[in-house]
Design a protein around this motif. Structure first.
Motif, PDB file in Angstrom:
ATOM      1  N   PHE A 267       0.835  -1.197   0.000  1.00 32.95           N
ATOM      2  CA  PHE A 267       0.000   0.000   0.000  1.00 32.95           C
ATOM      3  C   PHE A 267       0.872   1.251   0.000  1.00 32.95           C
ATOM      4  N   GLU A 268       1.926   1.253   0.821  1.00 27.99           N
ATOM      5  CA  GLU A 268       2.808   2.415   0.902  1.00 27.99           C
ATOM      6  C   GLU A 268       3.629   2.581  -0.375  1.00 27.99           C
ATOM      7  N   LEU A 269       4.040   1.467  -1.002  1.00 29.34           N
ATOM      8  CA  LEU A 269       4.759   1.557  -2.278  1.00 29.34           C
ATOM      9  C   LEU A 269       3.863   2.189  -3.342  1.00 29.34           C
ATOM     10  N   GLN A 270       2.649   1.706  -3.436  1.00 28.35           N
ATOM     11  CA  GLN A 270       1.686   2.254  -4.396  1.00 28.35           C
ATOM     12  C   GLN A 270       1.457   3.736  -4.123  1.00 28.35           C
ATOM     13  N   ASN A 271       1.306   4.088  -2.842  1.00 29.38           N
ATOM     14  CA  ASN A 271       1.063   5.468  -2.456  1.00 29.38           C
ATOM     15  C   ASN A 271       2.237   6.367  -2.828  1.00 29.38           C
ATOM     16  N   ALA A 272       3.465   5.882  -2.605  1.00 28.85           N
ATOM     17  CA  ALA A 272       4.658   6.663  -2.925  1.00 28.85           C
ATOM     18  C   ALA A 272       4.762   6.900  -4.433  1.00 28.85           C
ATOM     19  N   ILE A 273       4.431   5.875  -5.212  1.00 29.33           N
ATOM     20  CA  ILE A 273       4.459   6.016  -6.675  1.00 29.33           C
ATOM     21  C   ILE A 273       3.441   7.052  -7.130  1.00 29.33           C
ATOM     22  N   VAL A 274       2.239   6.967  -6.586  1.00 28.59           N
ATOM     23  CA  VAL A 274       1.164   7.898  -6.963  1.00 28.59           C
ATOM     24  C   VAL A 274       1.536   9.332  -6.617  1.00 28.59           C
ATOM     25  N   LYS A 275       2.174   9.533  -5.481  1.00 33.55           N
ATOM     26  CA  LYS A 275       2.525  10.887  -5.022  1.00 33.55           C
ATOM     27  C   LYS A 275       3.838  11.391  -5.614  1.00 33.55           C
ATOM     28  N   GLY A 276       4.534  10.521  -6.335  1.00 36.16           N
ATOM     29  CA  GLY A 276       5.804  10.926  -6.912  1.00 36.16           C
ATOM     30  C   GLY A 276       6.938  10.995  -5.913  1.00 36.16           C
ATOM     31  N   GLU A 277       6.829  10.267  -4.798  1.00 35.20           N
ATOM     32  CA  GLU A 277       7.866  10.267  -3.753  1.00 35.20           C
ATOM     33  C   GLU A 277       8.938   9.246  -4.127  1.00 35.20           C
ATOM     34  N   VAL A 278       9.877   9.687  -4.950  1.00 32.74           N
ATOM     35  CA  VAL A 278      10.867   8.795  -5.545  1.00 32.74           C
ATOM     36  C   VAL A 278      11.735   8.117  -4.487  1.00 32.74           C
ATOM     37  N   VAL A 279      12.237   8.898  -3.543  1.00 33.20           N
ATOM     38  CA  VAL A 279      13.133   8.348  -2.521  1.00 33.20           C
ATOM     39  C   VAL A 279      12.418   7.270  -1.705  1.00 33.20           C
ATOM     40  N   LYS A 280      11.191   7.563  -1.274  1.00 35.48           N
ATOM     41  CA  LYS A 280      10.433   6.598  -0.473  1.00 35.48           C
ATOM     42  C   LYS A 280      10.120   5.343  -1.278  1.00 35.48           C
ATOM     43  N   ALA A 281       9.705   5.507  -2.534  1.00 36.37           N
ATOM     44  CA  ALA A 281       9.377   4.353  -3.372  1.00 36.37           C
ATOM     45  C   ALA A 281      10.600   3.464  -3.571  1.00 36.37           C
ATOM     46  N   ASN A 282      11.750   4.064  -3.821  1.00 34.05           N
ATOM     47  CA  ASN A 282      12.982   3.285  -4.001  1.00 34.05           C
ATOM     48  C   ASN A 282      13.383   2.592  -2.707  1.00 34.05           C
ATOM     49  N   GLN A 283      13.170   3.260  -1.583  1.00 31.08           N
ATOM     50  CA  GLN A 283      13.496   2.666  -0.290  1.00 31.08           C
ATOM     51  C   GLN A 283      12.633   1.430  -0.031  1.00 31.08           C
ATOM     52  N   ILE A 284      11.338   1.547  -0.311  1.00 34.93           N
ATOM     53  CA  ILE A 284      10.437   0.406  -0.111  1.00 34.93           C
ATOM     54  C   ILE A 284      10.799  -0.727  -1.069  1.00 34.93           C
ATOM     55  N   ALA A 285      11.086  -0.379  -2.333  1.00 35.05           N
ATOM     56  CA  ALA A 285      11.464  -1.399  -3.318  1.00 35.05           C
ATOM     57  C   ALA A 285      12.730  -2.127  -2.882  1.00 35.05           C
ATOM     58  N   ARG A 286      13.666  -1.396  -2.279  1.00 29.86           N
ATOM     59  CA  ARG A 286      14.906  -2.011  -1.809  1.00 29.86           C
ATOM     60  C   ARG A 286      14.629  -2.983  -0.657  1.00 29.86           C
ATOM     61  N   VAL A 287      13.748  -2.582   0.269  1.00 27.04           N
ATOM     62  CA  VAL A 287      13.377  -3.470   1.385  1.00 27.04           C
ATOM     63  C   VAL A 287      12.679  -4.724   0.849  1.00 27.04           C
ATOM     64  N   PHE A 288      11.786  -4.543  -0.119  1.00 26.34           N
ATOM     65  CA  PHE A 288      11.115  -5.696  -0.727  1.00 26.34           C
ATOM     66  C   PHE A 288      12.136  -6.636  -1.360  1.00 26.34           C
ATOM     67  N   GLY A 289      13.115  -6.052  -2.059  1.00 25.29           N
ATOM     68  CA  GLY A 289      14.135  -6.868  -2.724  1.00 25.29           C
ATOM     69  C   GLY A 289      14.985  -7.657  -1.764  1.00 25.29           C
ATOM     70  N   GLN A 290      15.174  -7.113  -0.567  1.00 21.31           N
ATOM     71  CA  GLN A 290      15.977  -7.793   0.452  1.00 21.31           C
ATOM     72  C   GLN A 290      15.182  -8.879   1.171  1.00 21.31           C
ATOM     73  N   ASN A 291      13.862  -8.874   0.996  1.00 24.18           N
ATOM     74  CA  ASN A 291      12.990  -9.857   1.659  1.00 24.18           C
ATOM     75  C   ASN A 291      12.029 -10.477   0.644  1.00 24.18           C
ATOM     76  N   PRO A 292      12.570 -11.209  -0.351  1.00 18.33           N
ATOM     77  CA  PRO A 292      11.719 -11.705  -1.451  1.00 18.33           C
ATOM     78  C   PRO A 292      10.663 -12.709  -1.023  1.00 18.33           C
ATOM     79  N   LYS A 293      10.890 -13.440   0.063  1.00 22.71           N
ATOM     80  CA  LYS A 293       9.879 -14.399   0.504  1.00 22.71           C
ATOM     81  C   LYS A 293       8.677 -13.685   1.119  1.00 22.71           C
TER      82      LYS A 293
END
Length: 333
Positions: free
Chosen positions: A212-238
């Motif tokens: 939800f927060e990733l989607q929200n960051a993308i919609v709001k154009g919050e690049v830093v936050k979206a990349n941060q969430i994507a990085r956390v997701f990538g570190q926890n693929p399961k």
């Protein structure tokens, strides 16, 4: 008869002679089965009059013999067949359904779709019998279902908390109910409304790092936050599978295209068209300012492309985390 109608009859003590419970969503069948097992007989009647069988261990002939037995020192007996989809031939059951024992409550829990061409299915069309066929919930039905279930146990839930659960738990109601019952116990009797903080504390879903927060960051154009969430997701693929993340984003941007194409953008009409709670209409209003028709179509195309890459097509070395970060970058630039 609907699930709710069946439960109402059961709570009134009105038991049918036969329950045939089938379909793609087993939670409904399991709820009815468990309720009957717990409540149809008194505790002192159960040792001799309640039998639980499993489809892999019994055939239809044995089942009919068990159902025709007389109860011992009780007005009724209960025969429950779990995992009935493992019974190979149901044909012998037809004779029982044509002349059921009036002192038997027979429950058949068939955890799959039943072949309606079989004579047994037609034989179930009697007012003394209950048959229930269930379907899996669509993704847009899970949120309202969660709200309804929580209301039934005395709780409300904030929209963001609801969406966090939907994104994390999916549409398997067994998993959903386990999480909701866990929440009920964990928050105690003083709490009346579930918040994102409760979800984070007791379910283990971060209120800051979730779909939800990733989607929200993308919609709001919050690049830093979206990349941060994507990085956390990538570190926890399961915990955050890329296919699930792509699925959530695909659903959102597909609905965004429908929002943009809809002339009547009143809250009520959009909520109905998109199959979303009215509270979330503002998210699509906001997204449409940043993602017009062409940009939204491009995002949907990217999501399809990276879904294929995440499954190994045209991708020899990139990890799911690399793919997600690359995808988020392309969506936002």
């Amino acid at each position: 008869m609907t699930f709710e109608e069946i439960v109402t009859h059961l709570k009134q003590g009105n038991y049918a002679q036969v329950y045939f419970l089938t379909g793609e969503e087993p939670w409904y069948a399991d709820y009815i089965t468990d309720y009957i097992a717990k409540n149809a007989l008194k505790e002192d009647e159960k040792p001799f009059n309640q039998t639980i069988l499993y489809g892999r261990d019994v055939d239809a002939v044995d089942l009919v013999h068990s159902a025709r037995r007389y109860p011992m020192m009780a007005p009724k007996q209960v025969i429950i067949v779990k995992e009935a989809q493992n019974i190979k031939k149901f044909d012998p059951l037809e004779s029982y359904l044509n002349a059921p024992a009036p002192t038997t409550i027979l429950v058949i829990n068939y955890r799959d779709k039943f072949d309606k061409r079989k004579k047994v299915w037609k034989a179930l069309n009697k007012k003394e019998f209950v048959k229930l066929e269930t379907k899996k919930l669509y993704d847009n039905q899970v949120g309202p279902w969660i709200s309804k279930y929580l209301k039934s146990i005395g709780l409300a839930i904030e929209p963001k908390a609801n969406q966090m659960l939907v994104d994390h738990l999916g549409n398997k109601l067994t998993n959903v109910v386990k999480a909701l019952d866990k929440l009920k116990v964990a928050v105690g009797t003083d709490v009346k409304t579930i918040t994102p903080k409760h979800i984070e504390d007791y379910i283990g879903i971060s209120k800051d790092f979730n779909m939800f927060e990733l989607q929200n960051a993308i919609v709001k154009g919050e690049v830093v936050k979206a990349n941060q969430i994507a990085r956390v997701f990538g570190q926890n693929p399961k915990e955050y599978p890329i296919q699930m993340t792509i699925g959530v984003l695909f659903s959102f941007f597909s609905k965004l295209l429908l929002y943009i194409a809809t002339k009547d953008k009143s809250q009520q009409n959009i909520a109905s068209k998109l199959g979303i709670p009215p509270f979330f209409v503002k998210d699509y209003q906001m997204a449409s300012r940043r993602f017009n028709w062409n940009k939204s179509r491009h995002v949907v195309s990217l999501l399809r492309e990276y879904d294929m890459k995440s499954k190994g097509f045209n991708n020899n070395s990139a990890t799911p985390g690399d793919l997600l970060q690359e995808l988020v970058f392309k969506i936002m630039h």
